[in-house]
Design a protein around this motif. Sequence first.
Motif, PDB file in Angstrom:
ATOM      1  N   ASP A   1       0.854  -1.186   0.000  1.00 16.54           N
ATOM      2  CA  ASP A   1       0.000   0.000   0.000  1.00 16.54           C
ATOM      3  C   ASP A   1       0.893   1.241   0.000  1.00 16.54           C
ATOM      4  N   GLU A   2       0.608   2.210  -0.871  1.00 15.41           N
ATOM      5  CA  GLU A   2       1.460   3.391  -1.013  1.00 15.41           C
ATOM      6  C   GLU A   2       1.516   4.249   0.254  1.00 15.41           C
ATOM      7  N   ASP A   3       0.479   4.197   1.078  1.00 14.95           N
ATOM      8  CA  ASP A   3       0.455   5.006   2.299  1.00 14.95           C
ATOM      9  C   ASP A   3       1.202   4.320   3.438  1.00 14.95           C
ATOM     10  N   GLU A   4       1.553   3.076   3.243  1.00 11.68           N
ATOM     11  CA  GLU A   4       2.209   2.296   4.286  1.00 11.68           C
ATOM     12  C   GLU A   4       3.670   2.717   4.434  1.00 11.68           C
ATOM     13  N   LEU A   5       4.144   2.709   5.682  1.00 13.12           N
ATOM     14  CA  LEU A   5       5.557   2.978   5.931  1.00 13.12           C
ATOM     15  C   LEU A   5       6.315   1.654   5.950  1.00 13.12           C
TER      16      LEU A   5
ATOM     17  N   ILE B   1      14.860   2.471   9.578  1.00 14.37           N
ATOM     18  CA  ILE B   1      14.099   3.715   9.570  1.00 14.37           C
ATOM     19  C   ILE B   1      12.788   3.468   8.830  1.00 14.37           C
ATOM     20  N   ASN B   2      11.782   4.245   9.172  1.00 16.68           N
ATOM     21  CA  ASN B   2      10.496   4.155   8.495  1.00 16.68           C
ATOM     22  C   ASN B   2      10.493   5.133   7.332  1.00 16.68           C
ATOM     23  N   ILE B   3      10.268   4.595   6.133  1.00 17.41           N
ATOM     24  CA  ILE B   3      10.181   5.449   4.949  1.00 17.41           C
ATOM     25  C   ILE B   3       8.983   5.004   4.126  1.00 17.41           C
ATOM     26  N   SER B   4       8.566   5.862   3.207  1.00 16.53           N
ATOM     27  CA  SER B   4       7.419   5.531   2.363  1.00 16.53           C
ATOM     28  C   SER B   4       7.828   4.471   1.336  1.00 16.53           C
ATOM     29  N   VAL B   5       6.827   3.847   0.747  1.00 14.16           N
ATOM     30  CA  VAL B   5       7.069   2.820  -0.272  1.00 14.16           C
ATOM     31  C   VAL B   5       7.839   3.427  -1.443  1.00 14.16           C
ATOM     32  N   GLU B   6       7.463   4.630  -1.836  1.00 17.14           N
ATOM     33  CA  GLU B   6       8.124   5.301  -2.954  1.00 17.14           C
ATOM     34  C   GLU B   6       9.610   5.554  -2.651  1.00 17.14           C
ATOM     35  N   GLN B   7       9.901   6.021  -1.449  1.00 19.69           N
ATOM     36  CA  GLN B   7      11.295   6.244  -1.061  1.00 19.69           C
ATOM     37  C   GLN B   7      12.072   4.929  -1.041  1.00 19.69           C
ATOM     38  N   ALA B   8      11.439   3.879  -0.553  1.00 19.97           N
ATOM     39  CA  ALA B   8      12.087   2.566  -0.517  1.00 19.97           C
ATOM     40  C   ALA B   8      12.384   2.081  -1.936  1.00 19.97           C
ATOM     41  N   GLN B   9      11.445   2.259  -2.837  1.00 18.45           N
ATOM     42  CA  GLN B   9      11.653   1.851  -4.221  1.00 18.45           C
ATOM     43  C   GLN B   9      12.803   2.634  -4.857  1.00 18.45           C
ATOM     44  N   GLN B  10      12.875   3.918  -4.556  1.00 19.04           N
ATOM     45  CA  GLN B  10      13.964   4.744  -5.098  1.00 19.04           C
ATOM     46  C   GLN B  10      15.322   4.278  -4.569  1.00 19.04           C
ATOM     47  N   ARG B  11      15.375   3.993  -3.287  1.00 18.90           N
ATOM     48  CA  ARG B  11      16.639   3.531  -2.683  1.00 18.90           C
ATOM     49  C   ARG B  11      17.050   2.168  -3.249  1.00 18.90           C
TER      50      ARG B  11
END
Length: 130
Positions: A60-64, A74-84
């Motif tokens: 879910d995109e809103d999930e951390l 660390i808690n990051i958004s799905v989008e940030q995780a995908q970028q990393r």
Amino acid sequence: MRMLNQEEEVDAEVTWEDQQRINSFSKLNAKYSDLETTYESKKQEKGFLDDLTEELELADEDELIKYKIGEAFINISVEQAQQRIEKDKEILIQELEQLQHEMNDLNGQMSQLKVHLYGKFGKAINLEKD
């Protein structure tokens, strides 16, 4: 291990230069083996990142997401995780290409030594992997 046949025996003197070539081949072969192990490890790590990318597509995109950096999470958004993860995959791909280039270079050097050593010693020397 096997004994040489009478026909396979070579009556060639091992000179100092020959011994240096044999030693060089041995060092190159050991380095190649180490690079091969590292390459396989990095390749497996890239596979894990590919699997993780697929898993994150289902999240879910809103999930951390808990993302590990060093020893901490660390808690990051799905989008940030995908970028990393994409950034990490790009780095791994570059490392794999570099390792492949080094392995090809070592293979070329070992092939040159094989030609000379097999030319002189024939079947009396074994430079192949088991």
